[in-house]
Write a protein that holds these residues in place. Structure first.
Motif, PDB file in Angstrom:
ATOM      1  N   ASP A  31       1.036  -1.133   0.082  1.00 31.75           N
ATOM      2  CA  ASP A  31      -0.081  -0.050  -0.092  1.00 31.75           C
ATOM      3  C   ASP A  31       0.799   1.052  -0.148  1.00 31.75           C
ATOM      4  O   ASP A  31       1.264   1.679   1.054  1.00 31.75           O
ATOM      5  CB  ASP A  31      -0.885  -0.115   1.266  1.00 31.75           C
ATOM      6  N   GLY A  32       1.023   1.740  -1.200  1.00 27.93           N
ATOM      7  CA  GLY A  32       2.185   2.717  -1.350  1.00 27.93           C
ATOM      8  C   GLY A  32       3.344   2.404  -2.003  1.00 27.93           C
ATOM      9  O   GLY A  32       3.633   1.430  -2.776  1.00 27.93           O
ATOM     10  N   ASP A  33       4.396   3.003  -1.894  1.00 22.94           N
ATOM     11  CA  ASP A  33       5.834   2.700  -2.197  1.00 22.94           C
ATOM     12  C   ASP A  33       6.081   1.280  -1.724  1.00 22.94           C
ATOM     13  O   ASP A  33       6.214   1.027  -0.405  1.00 22.94           O
ATOM     14  CB  ASP A  33       6.803   3.758  -1.724  1.00 22.94           C
ATOM     15  N   TYR A  34       6.935   0.514  -2.550  1.00 28.82           N
ATOM     16  CA  TYR A  34       7.315  -0.907  -2.125  1.00 28.82           C
ATOM     17  C   TYR A  34       8.346  -1.264  -3.037  1.00 28.82           C
ATOM     18  O   TYR A  34       8.451  -0.586  -4.137  1.00 28.82           O
ATOM     19  CB  TYR A  34       6.130  -1.763  -2.014  1.00 28.82           C
ATOM     20  N   LEU A  35       9.270  -2.227  -2.670  1.00 32.29           N
ATOM     21  CA  LEU A  35      10.162  -2.537  -3.551  1.00 32.29           C
ATOM     22  C   LEU A  35      10.411  -4.179  -3.314  1.00 32.29           C
ATOM     23  O   LEU A  35      10.495  -4.687  -2.375  1.00 32.29           O
ATOM     24  CB  LEU A  35      11.658  -1.989  -3.252  1.00 32.29           C
ATOM     25  N   ILE A  36      10.545  -4.797  -4.454  1.00 37.73           N
ATOM     26  CA  ILE A  36      10.956  -6.238  -4.235  1.00 37.73           C
ATOM     27  C   ILE A  36      12.192  -6.611  -4.940  1.00 37.73           C
ATOM     28  O   ILE A  36      12.441  -6.086  -6.208  1.00 37.73           O
ATOM     29  CB  ILE A  36       9.902  -7.135  -5.153  1.00 37.73           C
ATOM     30  N   VAL A  37      13.077  -7.179  -4.508  1.00 35.29           N
ATOM     31  CA  VAL A  37      14.313  -7.487  -4.815  1.00 35.29           C
ATOM     32  C   VAL A  37      14.604  -9.060  -4.662  1.00 35.29           C
ATOM     33  O   VAL A  37      14.162  -9.417  -3.920  1.00 35.29           O
ATOM     34  CB  VAL A  37      15.449  -6.714  -4.162  1.00 35.29           C
ATOM     35  N   GLY A  38      15.515  -9.709  -5.539  1.00 26.83           N
ATOM     36  CA  GLY A  38      15.617 -11.192  -5.711  1.00 26.83           C
ATOM     37  C   GLY A  38      16.748 -11.579  -6.440  1.00 26.83           C
ATOM     38  O   GLY A  38      17.359 -10.828  -7.265  1.00 26.83           O
ATOM     39  N   LEU A  39      17.107 -12.750  -6.229  1.00 27.90           N
ATOM     40  CA  LEU A  39      17.892 -13.469  -6.971  1.00 27.90           C
ATOM     41  C   LEU A  39      17.430 -14.937  -7.329  1.00 27.90           C
ATOM     42  O   LEU A  39      17.141 -15.560  -6.449  1.00 27.90           O
ATOM     43  CB  LEU A  39      19.327 -13.493  -6.349  1.00 27.90           C
ATOM     44  N   GLY A  40      17.749 -15.345  -8.755  1.00 24.58           N
ATOM     45  CA  GLY A  40      17.380 -16.807  -8.892  1.00 24.58           C
ATOM     46  C   GLY A  40      18.451 -17.032  -9.815  1.00 24.58           C
ATOM     47  O   GLY A  40      19.435 -16.633 -10.299  1.00 24.58           O
ATOM     48  N   GLY A  41      18.022 -18.341 -10.321  1.00 20.33           N
ATOM     49  CA  GLY A  41      18.825 -19.081 -11.283  1.00 20.33           C
ATOM     50  C   GLY A  41      17.950 -19.607 -12.535  1.00 20.33           C
ATOM     51  O   GLY A  41      17.059 -20.083 -12.145  1.00 20.33           O
ATOM     52  N   VAL A  42      18.549 -19.364 -13.731  1.00 19.92           N
ATOM     53  CA  VAL A  42      17.657 -19.729 -14.763  1.00 19.92           C
ATOM     54  C   VAL A  42      18.382 -20.780 -15.572  1.00 19.92           C
ATOM     55  O   VAL A  42      19.483 -20.457 -15.986  1.00 19.92           O
ATOM     56  CB  VAL A  42      17.169 -18.432 -15.795  1.00 19.92           C
ATOM     57  N   TYR A  43      17.677 -21.944 -16.078  1.00 20.15           N
ATOM     58  CA  TYR A  43      18.142 -22.760 -16.932  1.00 20.15           C
ATOM     59  C   TYR A  43      17.860 -22.481 -18.301  1.00 20.15           C
ATOM     60  O   TYR A  43      16.552 -22.372 -18.696  1.00 20.15           O
ATOM     61  CB  TYR A  43      18.056 -24.289 -16.551  1.00 20.15           C
ATOM     62  N   MET A  44      18.666 -22.471 -19.344  1.00 15.38           N
ATOM     63  CA  MET A  44      18.348 -21.811 -20.677  1.00 15.38           C
ATOM     64  C   MET A  44      19.076 -22.039 -21.774  1.00 15.38           C
ATOM     65  O   MET A  44      20.361 -22.431 -21.347  1.00 15.38           O
ATOM     66  CB  MET A  44      18.030 -20.133 -20.583  1.00 15.38           C
ATOM     67  N   PRO A  45      18.832 -21.830 -23.051  1.00 13.59           N
ATOM     68  CA  PRO A  45      19.731 -22.181 -24.035  1.00 13.59           C
ATOM     69  C   PRO A  45      20.872 -21.338 -23.973  1.00 13.59           C
ATOM     70  O   PRO A  45      20.930 -19.979 -23.632  1.00 13.59           O
ATOM     71  CB  PRO A  45      19.073 -22.078 -25.442  1.00 13.59           C
ATOM     72  N   SER A  46      21.998 -21.737 -24.594  1.00 15.17           N
ATOM     73  CA  SER A  46      23.249 -20.821 -24.521  1.00 15.17           C
ATOM     74  C   SER A  46      23.310 -20.020 -25.571  1.00 15.17           C
ATOM     75  O   SER A  46      24.079 -18.848 -25.583  1.00 15.17           O
ATOM     76  CB  SER A  46      24.458 -21.720 -24.862  1.00 15.17           C
TER      77      SER A  46
END
Length: 279
Positions: A31-46
């Motif tokens: 409700d108002g200003d907010y921030l989502i930060v995160g880190l992940g790993g992705v399995y993807m074509p080279s």
């Protein structure tokens, strides 16, 4: 209405933004200003069209500051300069977007494609616009039709791409949501020639046949993503986990190029998991 989201950074398929009713929003972290930060790993074509896969880390940044929405893109970010009213049935979005691409610039596993030579990294700058309908099948879901248009400004392919997308999002509970996305990717002649043509010099170095790629629809994509708050309440901030999977079908010259047809696969899969924190 569009403040509840955890985006996995796996392209637009994992950049969804489901809405919640105003009575659920009041007093929450969103409700108002907010921030989502995160880190992940992705399995993807080279590379786009490759049949070799790699695991790559990726960051997430999403939120709203001073009425400006911050939304993730694959390798970048987009801003929404048009805030929606909390009780809106229809919403609009518009703003700048910037992304980074290292397609065939690094991490090429195929020795033949690598012999053809590495390409330059691209920085794409452009605009995004969309329209969203709220409260379609339940009081909290949304359906968004959007498109990004971007131009390379780093003197790599020096051309333009545009990507229309349709995304449906809905909460499953107070602590989880899912998002379903379908999209496409159209490239101009400069992009097609840079990434999918095989020049005489590249043919001599790699042994691949020469090929002259043209503009057109490069691919279509479908994806499914979701998130779950670790304490069962997405509204109070804290840690959440997210995951997603997407399938891409290469089309036209992106499918027929020797980089895909002889050394890769026109069926492309992508998956990722990660953790995020909402402030």
């Amino acid at each position: 209405m569009r403040k509840l989201a955890l985006a996995a950074g796996l392209g637009v398929a994992l950049s969804a933004t489901p809405g919640l009713a105003q009575d659920m929003m009041e007093g929450s972290k969103l409700d108002g200003d907010y921030l989502i930060v995160g880190l992940g790993g992705v399995y993807m074509p080279s590379y786009r069209g490759s049949d070799d896969y790699t695991i790559t880390p990726f960051p997430i940044v999403k939120g709203e500051l001073g009425g400006i929405g911050i939304n993730p893109r694959a390798g970048g970010i987009a801003l929404d300069l048009i805030p929606d009213a909390d009780d809106a049935k229809i919403g609009f979005s518009f703003g700048p977007t910037v992304t980074y691409s290292a397609n065939r610039a690094r991490g090429i596993k195929d020795r033949v494609v690598r012999a053809a030579g590495k390409l330059n990294e691209a920085v794409e700058v452009g605009a995004t616009a969309g329209i969203t309908g709220y409260k379609l099948l339940n009081p909290y879901d949304s359906l968004t039709l959007s498109a990004d248009v971007r131009w390379d400004v780093a003197k790599a392919y020096k051309g333009m791409i545009w990507t229309p997308n349709l995304t449906y999002t809905t909460p499953l509970s107070k602590g989880s949501f899912v998002a379903l996305n379908v999209g496409a990717r159209h490239v101009d002649g400069k992009y097609a020639r840079y990434y999918y043509s095989v020049t005489p010099g590249q043919s001599f170095a790699s042994g691949l046949p020469t090929y002259n790629a043209r503009k057109g629809w490069e691919s279509i994509t479908a994806g499914l993503a979701g998130a779950y708050d670790l304490d069962g309440n997405l509204l109070n901030g804290g840690f959440s986990v997210f995951a997603g999977v997407a399938y891409t079908k290469m089309l036209n010259d992106a499918k027929d190029t020797p980089y895909t047809s002889l050394r890769g696969d026109d069926n492309q899969w992508l998956g990722g998991v990660g953790v995020a924190y909402t402030f």
